[in-house]
Design an enzyme around this catalytic site. Sequence first.
Site, PDB file in Angstrom:
ATOM      1  N   LYS A 195     -47.694 -31.177 113.098  1.00 27.26           N
ATOM      2  CA  LYS A 195     -46.964 -30.153 113.853  1.00 27.26           C
ATOM      3  C   LYS A 195     -47.946 -29.089 114.360  1.00 27.26           C
ATOM      4  O   LYS A 195     -47.939 -28.725 115.521  1.00 27.26           O
ATOM      5  CB  LYS A 195     -45.890 -29.537 112.953  1.00 27.26           C
ATOM      6  N   GLU A 201     -56.821 -32.000 106.391  1.00 21.89           N
ATOM      7  CA  GLU A 201     -56.841 -33.410 105.978  1.00 21.89           C
ATOM      8  C   GLU A 201     -56.599 -34.330 107.181  1.00 21.89           C
ATOM      9  O   GLU A 201     -57.300 -35.329 107.382  1.00 21.89           O
ATOM     10  CB  GLU A 201     -55.745 -33.695 104.936  1.00 21.89           C
ATOM     11  N   GLY A 257     -41.766 -28.515 109.125  1.00 24.19           N
ATOM     12  CA  GLY A 257     -42.573 -29.695 108.786  1.00 24.19           C
ATOM     13  C   GLY A 257     -41.853 -30.652 107.855  1.00 24.19           C
ATOM     14  O   GLY A 257     -41.801 -31.867 108.096  1.00 24.19           O
ATOM     15  N   ARG A 258     -41.239 -30.116 106.787  1.00 22.82           N
ATOM     16  CA  ARG A 258     -40.614 -31.004 105.796  1.00 22.82           C
ATOM     17  C   ARG A 258     -39.264 -31.564 106.269  1.00 22.82           C
ATOM     18  O   ARG A 258     -38.634 -32.355 105.577  1.00 22.82           O
ATOM     19  CB  ARG A 258     -40.484 -30.294 104.448  1.00 22.82           C
ATOM     20  N   GLU A 343     -41.071 -26.879  98.235  1.00 24.57           N
ATOM     21  CA  GLU A 343     -41.658 -26.048  99.293  1.00 24.57           C
ATOM     22  C   GLU A 343     -40.582 -25.114  99.868  1.00 24.57           C
ATOM     23  O   GLU A 343     -40.894 -24.037 100.359  1.00 24.57           O
ATOM     24  CB  GLU A 343     -42.253 -26.937 100.408  1.00 24.57           C
ATOM     25  N   HIS A 374     -39.799 -46.592  80.906  1.00 27.82           N
ATOM     26  CA  HIS A 374     -40.922 -46.904  80.008  1.00 27.82           C
ATOM     27  C   HIS A 374     -42.027 -45.861  80.116  1.00 27.82           C
ATOM     28  O   HIS A 374     -43.107 -46.048  79.564  1.00 27.82           O
ATOM     29  CB  HIS A 374     -41.465 -48.300  80.337  1.00 27.82           C
ATOM     30  N   LYS A 484     -55.600 -23.047 100.819  1.00 32.30           N
ATOM     31  CA  LYS A 484     -56.311 -23.516 102.025  1.00 32.30           C
ATOM     32  C   LYS A 484     -57.431 -22.544 102.376  1.00 32.30           C
ATOM     33  O   LYS A 484     -58.546 -22.958 102.717  1.00 32.30           O
ATOM     34  CB  LYS A 484     -55.335 -23.573 103.217  1.00 32.30           C
TER      35      LYS A 484
HETATM   36  O1  F6P Z   1     -48.274 -28.085 103.094  1.00 30.32           O
HETATM   37  C1  F6P Z   1     -47.982 -27.214 104.123  1.00 30.32           C
HETATM   38  C2  F6P Z   1     -47.528 -27.925 105.365  1.00 30.32           C
HETATM   39  O2  F6P Z   1     -47.482 -26.967 106.376  1.00 30.32           O
HETATM   40  C3  F6P Z   1     -46.197 -28.640 105.250  1.00 30.32           C
HETATM   41  O3  F6P Z   1     -45.090 -27.801 105.347  1.00 30.32           O
HETATM   42  C4  F6P Z   1     -46.289 -29.626 106.352  1.00 30.32           C
HETATM   43  O4  F6P Z   1     -45.348 -30.653 106.235  1.00 30.32           O
HETATM   44  C5  F6P Z   1     -47.724 -30.105 106.150  1.00 30.32           C
HETATM   45  O5  F6P Z   1     -48.439 -28.946 105.755  1.00 30.32           O
HETATM   46  C6  F6P Z   1     -48.369 -30.731 107.353  1.00 30.32           C
HETATM   47  O6  F6P Z   1     -48.432 -29.832 108.410  1.00 30.32           O
HETATM   48  P1  F6P Z   1     -48.774 -30.301 109.870  1.00 30.32           P
HETATM   49  O7  F6P Z   1     -47.708 -31.211 110.334  1.00 30.32           O
HETATM   50  O8  F6P Z   1     -48.821 -29.026 110.684  1.00 30.32           O
HETATM   51  O9  F6P Z   1     -50.111 -30.990 109.850  1.00 30.32           O
END
Ligand code: F6P
Length: 511
Positions: A195, A201, A257-258, A343, A374, A484
């Site tokens: 987003k 990452e 995002g979530r 979150e 288990h 971060k």
């Molecule tokens: O972990 C924080 C967060 O902003 C989440 O809410 C989101 O789903 C994820 O990082 C990935 O964010 P992006 O889609 O901006 O890479």
Amino acid sequence: MYNPTNTYSWKYLEKYADELKETKTIQDFFDEELGRFEMMSIQEDGIFLDYSKNLINKQAIDLLIGMLREADFENYRSKLFNGDIINNTEHRAVLHTGLRSDKPSAEVSEVLNRIEEFSNKIRNGEFNGFSGEKITDVVNIGIGGSDLGPKLVIEALHHEQSPKAHFLSNIDSSQIHDLMSELNPETTLFIISSKSFTTQETLVNANTAREWVIKHFGGDKNCVDSHFIAVSSNVPKAIEFGINKDNIFPIWDWVGGRFSLWSAIGIVIPICFGMDIFKRLLAGANKMDNHFLNAPLDKNIPVIMALIGVWHRNFMNYETQALIPYDHRLRTMPTWLQQVDMESNGKSVNKSGKKLSYKTGPIIFGKTGTESQHYFFQLLHQGKDIAPVDFIVCEKSNNEIGEHHNIMLANVIAQAKALMVGRKNDKNPHKNFDGNRPSNTIILEELTPENLGGLLAAYEHKIFTQGIIWDVNSFDQFGVELGKVLASEVLELINSKDKFKVRDIIKESLK
Ligand code: F6P
């Protein structure tokens, strides 16, 4: 100023919960209330919720509904669906329900049409790799909400995948290393799902993937157009990365995002399964939205799930909530729920920033059954802490083989019963089960796209409802920022050294 603990219902609920804890067991309710199971269960299309195995009765439910009204829930629910600015700290609307509406807005329809057109082109071989080879593998590069929802759906609906989906989320190089050794760059499409298009990452993985593809094509950067697409609300950043603007699918700041599975972030689903499956998933979620909007509060699946969660967290003082899907294909659901719930409601201040005196979101954990029986069920049955469980099971198996399904069903039904009834053993305390441990059971008629969409939407609305009661902003996530920021400072420290030992960096970073 609204504070749930000052409401009439909260005060009454505290007293009532204490009284029930001292005088009743869940089994007592079953013995005393004829038709408890029927009274405490709800059927909505292909989804059935049984909440009878909780230390709760009709009077407590009525009080909890009263509390919801005192929180002005119905007004907030309208605001959610109307697209009001309810994410107050980021000044945004929260409109993931609009993505799966049966009357989508013009901008949502336009993107859905583009997704359909693009997915079809990949599937029928009109959009091929740089060397003209058909795309056989799609790698979704994303993390958090840009990974978990699509991954869960791909695993859950399984089907013949063509092309085959892969998910790359971890910064640890082993994940991309293993993928690169398995895949052929000529037949692989990468989706950069972010987003913000700033997530470390995702960008590091995307860069490594791009270098890998360009190197394969002898340094010809034109290959990027045929092997990379992006989904983002930050289109300029995606273009800067080198993605052809025709291959960028937008999302909007009003998609959290979530909650973004329902947007173009879910594009891997129509690419691998076809648009029809994606539409059916959206339709199932839309049905649950309508149920959440229109069903009476005491017959409303997300509302009842939310109220039971608040009852457990604030009046029974349980710290955790377990989610145990008894379907291998729902194996990512506990992780998905961890993000959506923790979150959203892992907050210590209210919407105006005032410190809270009461507990908010629980610690979510889980794993598929029967495996988890288990791993950690010992503690669920005999541990000092009580962890309420949501069991999820499918009535029909998607793969009927021998006795597997019936044995699985026997296990899930037995576990919920064992938690509730326990088994007294006065002679041997090691073999004593106190029982009286709560659970819900959710039964899906079958693991279809519609039922899956409905199930995920039900949890989203549960979490929204709890956020209203707790007066938290369920739609920001500032808690992930500090780590971060510190990581980039530590990275600078690491990069300033020719050689280093991790322990020395740890020491120096604390100075
Ligand atoms: O972990 C924080 C967060 O902003 C989440 O809410 C989101 O789903 C994820 O990082 C990935 O964010 P992006 O889609 O901006 O890479």
